[in-house]
Write an enzyme that holds these catalytic residues in place. Structure first.
Site, PDB file in Angstrom:
ATOM      1  N   GLN A 261       0.802  -1.223   0.000  1.00  0.00           N
ATOM      2  CA  GLN A 261       0.000   0.000   0.000  1.00  0.00           C
ATOM      3  C   GLN A 261       0.837   1.275   0.000  1.00  0.00           C
ATOM      4  O   GLN A 261       0.320   2.340  -0.301  1.00  0.00           O
ATOM      5  CB  GLN A 261      -0.965  -0.020   1.187  1.00  0.00           C
TER       6      GLN A 261
ATOM      7  N   GLU B 295      -4.855  -2.190  13.985  1.00  0.00           N
ATOM      8  CA  GLU B 295      -5.369  -1.221  13.008  1.00  0.00           C
ATOM      9  C   GLU B 295      -6.661  -0.630  13.531  1.00  0.00           C
ATOM     10  O   GLU B 295      -7.504  -1.355  14.093  1.00  0.00           O
ATOM     11  CB  GLU B 295      -5.703  -1.884  11.654  1.00  0.00           C
TER      12      GLU B 295
ATOM     13  N   HIS C  84       0.626  -9.475   4.368  1.00  0.00           N
ATOM     14  CA  HIS C  84      -0.484  -8.509   4.413  1.00  0.00           C
ATOM     15  C   HIS C  84      -1.145  -8.481   3.027  1.00  0.00           C
ATOM     16  O   HIS C  84      -0.842  -7.624   2.197  1.00  0.00           O
ATOM     17  CB  HIS C  84       0.016  -7.125   4.826  1.00  0.00           C
TER      18      HIS C  84
END
Ligand code: FCB
Length: 389
Positions: free
Chosen positions: A20, A303, A116
């Site tokens: 990301q 998160e 991830h």
């Protein structure tokens, strides 16, 4: 109202994921899908350079540390470490090791995620998590990555296996509301892969856990059974599989109300974030409580955050979420850290529009643009408390 105080030694940080923010993750299945080279649901926007954090991570970490945070959760990229099956890049092992050392040097506790969402393209071509060989393949990668983890205390094996189970079917796109049930045999393989990784990581002296997407499944009156059933394959099976680990990561953004026929639409008058999710800061409290009830493990919020262009609303959301975390702690639940999603605005799996970052950046120059929310969270971290007001 008095200040809300957190325990001494509490970890305060922010989270990211390699694909990301790093950019140019060309050997990953996501990159290949973004460019139509692998089958799958269409991806709106490719990740490209993302935030170029592959090169700029020292600056990113320095901003977090400078603000007052004491932890940083990031992921290592399997597709870079093993770009072709069986070839392990020593240069990439060194790269991620430097990230660990850089974090430490800045006073940030590194929390390292091994997986991830993204896989190497070769792994996807060989069937991804839909094949039995996936577990051995993952375990071999983890073994190869152990030198990165030397003296890392907290290692997260797989981020949101409940989401990985859903994404394992290439025809399924990234869900925006609610969660499909996942592919049962993939769920079993992910549990096996996790257990293998836990063993390896513990053998190397780290404490192992995985991080679960919790969605605050809230039953309408009379729908308690339906809600329990809905949550079982989507959340509980993964929280249960954490039993025996050293810790568990809980992540939450919103809630899902469940009626007699399943999930209910978000009411028209509810505030929504840029991802279309209902603005609901206490969601993390539901996740923490469900996890604690199911496995009794120390919790790290790995998160939590909000996609918004209004940074003041990010602070409101985070203040509300921290209130829910504090209330769980005062009820005796062992919560040991809070890592905000995300350190940076990032590639949100198909789009750069939902901005979750404490730090923005100029898309042409990559210049980092810290937001007031970074300073706010840093102050909370330094004080170990959320000030009243
Ligand atoms: C979680 C993912 C993370 C990010 C946030 C918004 O499901 O772990 O990568 O996309 O949601």
């Amino acid at each position: 109202m008095a200040d809300i105080r957190f325990p001494d030694g509490f970890l305060w940080g922010a989270s990211t994921a390699a694909h990301q923010i790093e950019g140019n993750n060309v050997n990953s299945d996501w990159w290949q899908r973004e460019h139509g080279h692998l089958p799958g649901a269409p991806v709106e926007t490719p990740s490209g350079d993302a935030a170029d954090s592959f090169h700029r991570y020292p600056e990113d970490m320095a901003l977090l540390a400078g603000a007052g945070l004491n932890a940083y959760r990031f992921s290592i990229e399997w597709a870079r470490i093993e770009p072709e099956q069986g070839f392990v890049s020593r240069a990439m092992i060194d790269h991620y090791r430097r990230m660990v050392d850089t974090a430490r040097g800045l006073g940030l506790e590194p929390i390292v995620t091994l997986h991830h969402f993204t896989n190497p393209a070769w792994f996807a071509r060989e069937g991804g998590w839909l094949t039995d060989a996936s577990v051995d393949r993952f375990a071999r990668f983890v073994e190869a990555a152990l030198p990165i983890l030397d003296d890392v205390d907290l290692v997260c094996t797989i981020n949101e296996p409940n989401m990985v189970s859903v994404l394992a079917d290439p025809a399924v796109g990234f869900p925006s509301i609610g969660l499909p049930p996942g592919v049962p045999h993939v769920t079993d393989r992910l549990v096996d892969a996790h257990k293998r990784a836990v063993e390896l990581v513990r053998g190397a002296g780290s404490r192992a856990g995985w991080s679960i997407a919790t969605q605050a499944y809230q039953a309408e009156p009379g729908a308690e059974q339906v809600a329990a059933e809905y949550g079982r394959s989507r959340e509980d099976v993964f929280l249960d599989a954490a039993s025996g680990d050293d810790w568990v990561g809980v992540q939450a953004y919103t809630r899902t109300k469940i009626g007699a026929d399943g999930p209910l639409p978000i009411p028209d008058d509810a505030e929504r974030t840029l991802t279309g999710w209902e603005y609901y800061p206490p969601a993390i409290g539901d996740g923490i409580r469900n996890s604690w009830a199911r496995n009794g493990l120390p919790v790290y919020v790995t998160e939590n955050g909000i996609a918004t262009a209004d940074d003041a609303r990010r602070i409101d959301y985070t203040r509300g979420a921290l209130g829910a975390v504090a209330s769980a702690i005062s009820d005796g639940i062992d919560v040991q850290g809070y890592l905000h999603w995300s350190a940076l605005d990032n590639y949100e799996w198909g789009s750069f529009t939902p901005t979750f970052g404490l730090i923005g950046w100029d898309p042409r120059t990559f210049e980092r643009l810290p937001k007031p929310s970074l300073g706010w969270l840093g102050e909370v971290a330094r004080a170990g408390a959320v000030a009243d007001g």
